[in-house]
Motif scaffolding. Structure first.
Motif, PDB file in Angstrom:
ATOM      1  N   LEU A 167       0.822  -1.207   0.000  1.00  0.00           N
ATOM      2  CA  LEU A 167       0.000   0.000   0.000  1.00  0.00           C
ATOM      3  C   LEU A 167       0.859   1.260   0.000  1.00  0.00           C
ATOM      4  O   LEU A 167       0.488   2.286  -0.561  1.00  0.00           O
ATOM      5  N   SER A 168       2.035   1.185   0.611  1.00  0.00           N
ATOM      6  CA  SER A 168       2.862   2.383   0.798  1.00  0.00           C
ATOM      7  C   SER A 168       3.233   3.046  -0.523  1.00  0.00           C
ATOM      8  O   SER A 168       3.229   4.271  -0.625  1.00  0.00           O
ATOM      9  N   LYS A 169       3.539   2.266  -1.545  1.00  0.00           N
ATOM     10  CA  LYS A 169       3.939   2.853  -2.826  1.00  0.00           C
ATOM     11  C   LYS A 169       2.767   3.003  -3.791  1.00  0.00           C
ATOM     12  O   LYS A 169       2.902   3.623  -4.839  1.00  0.00           O
ATOM     13  N   LEU A 170       1.618   2.434  -3.432  1.00  0.00           N
ATOM     14  CA  LEU A 170       0.406   2.636  -4.220  1.00  0.00           C
ATOM     15  C   LEU A 170      -0.308   3.913  -3.801  1.00  0.00           C
ATOM     16  O   LEU A 170      -0.568   4.790  -4.630  1.00  0.00           O
ATOM     17  N   THR A 171      -0.616   4.054  -2.527  1.00  0.00           N
ATOM     18  CA  THR A 171      -1.366   5.222  -2.043  1.00  0.00           C
ATOM     19  C   THR A 171      -0.508   6.195  -1.246  1.00  0.00           C
ATOM     20  O   THR A 171      -0.947   7.308  -0.976  1.00  0.00           O
ATOM     21  N   GLY A 172       0.691   5.762  -0.838  1.00  0.00           N
ATOM     22  CA  GLY A 172       1.552   6.611  -0.017  1.00  0.00           C
ATOM     23  C   GLY A 172       1.413   6.371   1.474  1.00  0.00           C
ATOM     24  O   GLY A 172       2.138   6.981   2.252  1.00  0.00           O
ATOM     25  N   HIS A 173       0.537   5.455   1.882  1.00  0.00           N
ATOM     26  CA  HIS A 173       0.279   5.237   3.312  1.00  0.00           C
ATOM     27  C   HIS A 173       1.231   4.192   3.884  1.00  0.00           C
ATOM     28  O   HIS A 173       0.828   3.090   4.286  1.00  0.00           O
ATOM     29  N   ALA A 174       2.504   4.566   3.968  1.00  0.00           N
ATOM     30  CA  ALA A 174       3.516   3.652   4.489  1.00  0.00           C
ATOM     31  C   ALA A 174       3.262   3.305   5.950  1.00  0.00           C
ATOM     32  O   ALA A 174       3.536   2.182   6.393  1.00  0.00           O
ATOM     33  N   GLY A 175       2.745   4.258   6.713  1.00  0.00           N
ATOM     34  CA  GLY A 175       2.533   4.044   8.137  1.00  0.00           C
ATOM     35  C   GLY A 175       1.416   3.082   8.458  1.00  0.00           C
ATOM     36  O   GLY A 175       1.310   2.607   9.597  1.00  0.00           O
ATOM     37  N   SER A 176       0.564   2.774   7.494  1.00  0.00           N
ATOM     38  CA  SER A 176      -0.532   1.837   7.747  1.00  0.00           C
ATOM     39  C   SER A 176      -0.056   0.388   7.773  1.00  0.00           C
ATOM     40  O   SER A 176      -0.769  -0.489   8.256  1.00  0.00           O
ATOM     41  N   ARG A 177       1.136   0.134   7.246  1.00  0.00           N
ATOM     42  CA  ARG A 177       1.742  -1.192   7.252  1.00  0.00           C
ATOM     43  C   ARG A 177       0.813  -2.244   6.677  1.00  0.00           C
ATOM     44  O   ARG A 177       0.325  -3.131   7.367  1.00  0.00           O
ATOM     45  N   PHE A 178       0.582  -2.136   5.399  1.00  0.00           N
ATOM     46  CA  PHE A 178      -0.246  -3.138   4.729  1.00  0.00           C
ATOM     47  C   PHE A 178       0.376  -3.514   3.393  1.00  0.00           C
ATOM     48  O   PHE A 178       0.642  -2.647   2.551  1.00  0.00           O
ATOM     49  N   GLY A 179       0.620  -4.802   3.206  1.00  0.00           N
ATOM     50  CA  GLY A 179       1.127  -5.315   1.941  1.00  0.00           C
ATOM     51  C   GLY A 179       0.420  -6.610   1.599  1.00  0.00           C
ATOM     52  O   GLY A 179      -0.309  -7.171   2.429  1.00  0.00           O
ATOM     53  N   TRP A 180       0.624  -7.093   0.385  1.00  0.00           N
ATOM     54  CA  TRP A 180      -0.013  -8.351  -0.016  1.00  0.00           C
ATOM     55  C   TRP A 180       0.828  -9.055  -1.066  1.00  0.00           C
ATOM     56  O   TRP A 180       1.686  -8.452  -1.716  1.00  0.00           O
ATOM     57  N   ALA A 181       0.575 -10.340  -1.198  1.00  0.00           N
ATOM     58  CA  ALA A 181       1.245 -11.139  -2.218  1.00  0.00           C
ATOM     59  C   ALA A 181       0.201 -11.861  -3.043  1.00  0.00           C
ATOM     60  O   ALA A 181      -0.867 -12.242  -2.540  1.00  0.00           O
ATOM     61  N   VAL A 182       0.514 -12.035  -4.323  1.00  0.00           N
ATOM     62  CA  VAL A 182      -0.314 -12.816  -5.238  1.00  0.00           C
ATOM     63  C   VAL A 182       0.448 -14.105  -5.523  1.00  0.00           C
ATOM     64  O   VAL A 182       1.572 -14.068  -6.026  1.00  0.00           O
ATOM     65  N   ILE A 183      -0.169 -15.242  -5.196  1.00  0.00           N
ATOM     66  CA  ILE A 183       0.531 -16.528  -5.199  1.00  0.00           C
ATOM     67  C   ILE A 183      -0.164 -17.524  -6.125  1.00  0.00           C
ATOM     68  O   ILE A 183      -1.389 -17.666  -6.097  1.00  0.00           O
TER      69      ILE A 183
END
Length: 457
Positions: free
Chosen positions: A282-298
């Protein structure tokens, strides 16, 4: 008497400033037409903090320090000070070292109403959702829709894993791809220049199942064909913005594609990515690095299961509050098929890159990475890259420590050696606040002008 709350008047109020929106809410509340209860105080507090002026060089926050137990203090941008952040500090260094994606803050200021979120004290107090998982099904649905709209990743018949930022997802992926009870640990590799977290995190979480062993090229022609290898492929790359591809192939080679910057802000999107393991944040998509949210596509279900177990044991999933905020933000991103945020982000980064290139164009002392233009399926045109970072090289033979050269000019960057490269390289962040970028350009322009002056003399 005509009803003052007609649809026409409501529209006029809603398109006005946040303060007018607040007055509108208060008016409705007082008139009895709309009985707000527990939300009223929270909304009032949020609007009051948002209205605090910090001279455009800072911001006040609900969770910030408070003056005399009442009004939150302004938190100033780099090189600004004072109670309202109006004082510029002349000798302050231009800090281009970090990766804070504050370039998108103006977009969210413009979309304060649609992106605002009010969380009740009783929101999601359980460890899990009702389906006994740690993942919001609605958020997963929006993520799949987002990738389809942008065209940057295939998600059909794929599994989605959530993590506390891409950092936790990366850790889970290395664990999942490492064989158990192998005679030797899997070799974790990355091509120079590589994102230093791969090395730092792998070494910190030392395991009998995996070990960081440096540059991928050293193992490309290895005779040890039975060794398990996990290759990090960062595309676009951090620090140089290149659209990299895996170097290693074969039955024992596995790749983790870090796609954190594979968004139209930073790069053309030539085609949907379709690798076995793809990581986003999310940090590089919306700029909300502090929200600490990421995901993986597997692709592989067994890899998915091992990642889910790792994250479950590590943190019992991702904060439900972070997932709710991500859900709200992605709804805004998807308005108008994503055109507004990606056009804003791309235009901002494009202008910054052009200004940097122009500022260094007359220099023989410094050079920048070259990235070939490509056709972008999102914008439907051939376009240049607008990278998140400048990968600067000091060209003079005697200037082998580019960090020291720039530091002497009051510019702080990230040393090339940290990325496994020579120290005559330096990474400069392009994604900070506008204040950060303006000061960086100012310092670099002066440095180049001194070089020109020396040549004339």
């Amino acid at each position: 008497m005509a009803n003052i709350y007609s649809s026409k008047n409501i529209v006029l109020f809603l398109v006005a400033s946040p303060i007018l929106n607040l007055l509108f809410i208060i008016n409705l509340y007082a008139s009895g037409n709309w009985n707000l209860s527990w939300t009223f105080q929270a909304a009032t507090e949020a609007e009051a903090v948002a209205a605090i002026s910090c001279s455009g060089h800072g911001r006040a926050y609900l969770d910030g320090l408070v003056l005399d137990g009442k009004e939150p203090l302004c938190e100033c941008n780099s090189c600004y000070a004072g109670s309202d952040c109006s004082v510029f500090i002349p000798g302050c260094a231009a800090n281009a070292d970090g990766g804070n994606p504050l370039f998108l803050e103006p977009f969210w200021v413009q979309h304060a109403a649609s992106s605002a979120l009010l969380i009740a004290g009783w929101h999601r107090m359980s460890y899990t959702f009702n389906d006994h998982t740690f993942i919001s099904q609605e958020l997963e649905r929006l993520i799949r829709k987002l990738h389809a709209v942008v065209g940057n990743a295939v998600t059909d018949k794929r599994f989605i894993v959530f993590g506390a930022g891409s950092t936790q997802v990366i850790s889970a992926a290395v664990h999942a791809l490492s064989p158990d009870n192998a005679s030797s640990p899997a070799r974790v590799l990355a091509s120079i220049p590589y994102y230093p977290l791969y090395k730092i995190q792998t070494e910190l979480f030392e395991s009998v199942n995996f070990k960081f062993q440096g540059d991928t090229s050293q193992w490309k022609n290895s005779s040890d064909t039975g060794a398990n290898m996990i290759e990090f492929v960062t595309s676009p790359n951090n620090p140089d913005g290149q659209l990299n591809k895996a170097v290693l192939h074969g039955p024992h080679a596995k790749a983790i594609y870090d796609r954190a910057y594979y968004w139209p802000h930073f790069t053309p999107i030539p085609a949907p990515a379709d690798e076995d393991v793809m990581i986003f944040t999310l940090s590089k998509l919306t700029g909300h690095a502090g929200s600490r949210f990421g995901w993986a596509v597997i692709k592989d279900e067994s890899v998915f299961d091992r990642m889910i177990k790792h994250i479950g044991v590590n943190s019992i999933g991702v904060s439900r509050d972070s997932q709710l905020r991500a859900l709200k933000l992605l709804k805004v991103v998807l308005e108008g098929e994503g055109r507004e945020i990606f056009e804003f982000g791309h235009q901002t980064m494009k202008i910054r890159w052009e200004n940097l290139v122009k500022g260094l164009s007359s220099s023989n002392r410094f050079s920048l990475q070259k990235i070939e233009p490509q056709y972008c399926t999102f914008f439907h045109k051939v376009r240049e890259s607008s990278p998140a970072y400048a990968w600067l090289k000091c060209e003079r033979e005697e200037e082998k420590d580019c960090y020291a050269v720039l530091k002497a000019a009051n510019v702080i960057g990230h040393e090339g050696g940290v990325f496994g490269a020579e120290d005559r390289y330096l990474r400069l962040s392009m994604i900070g606040s506008q204040d950060d970028f303006d000061l960086l350009i100012d310092r670099l322009t002066k440095l180049v002008s001194e070089e020109a002056g020396a040549r004339i003399m």
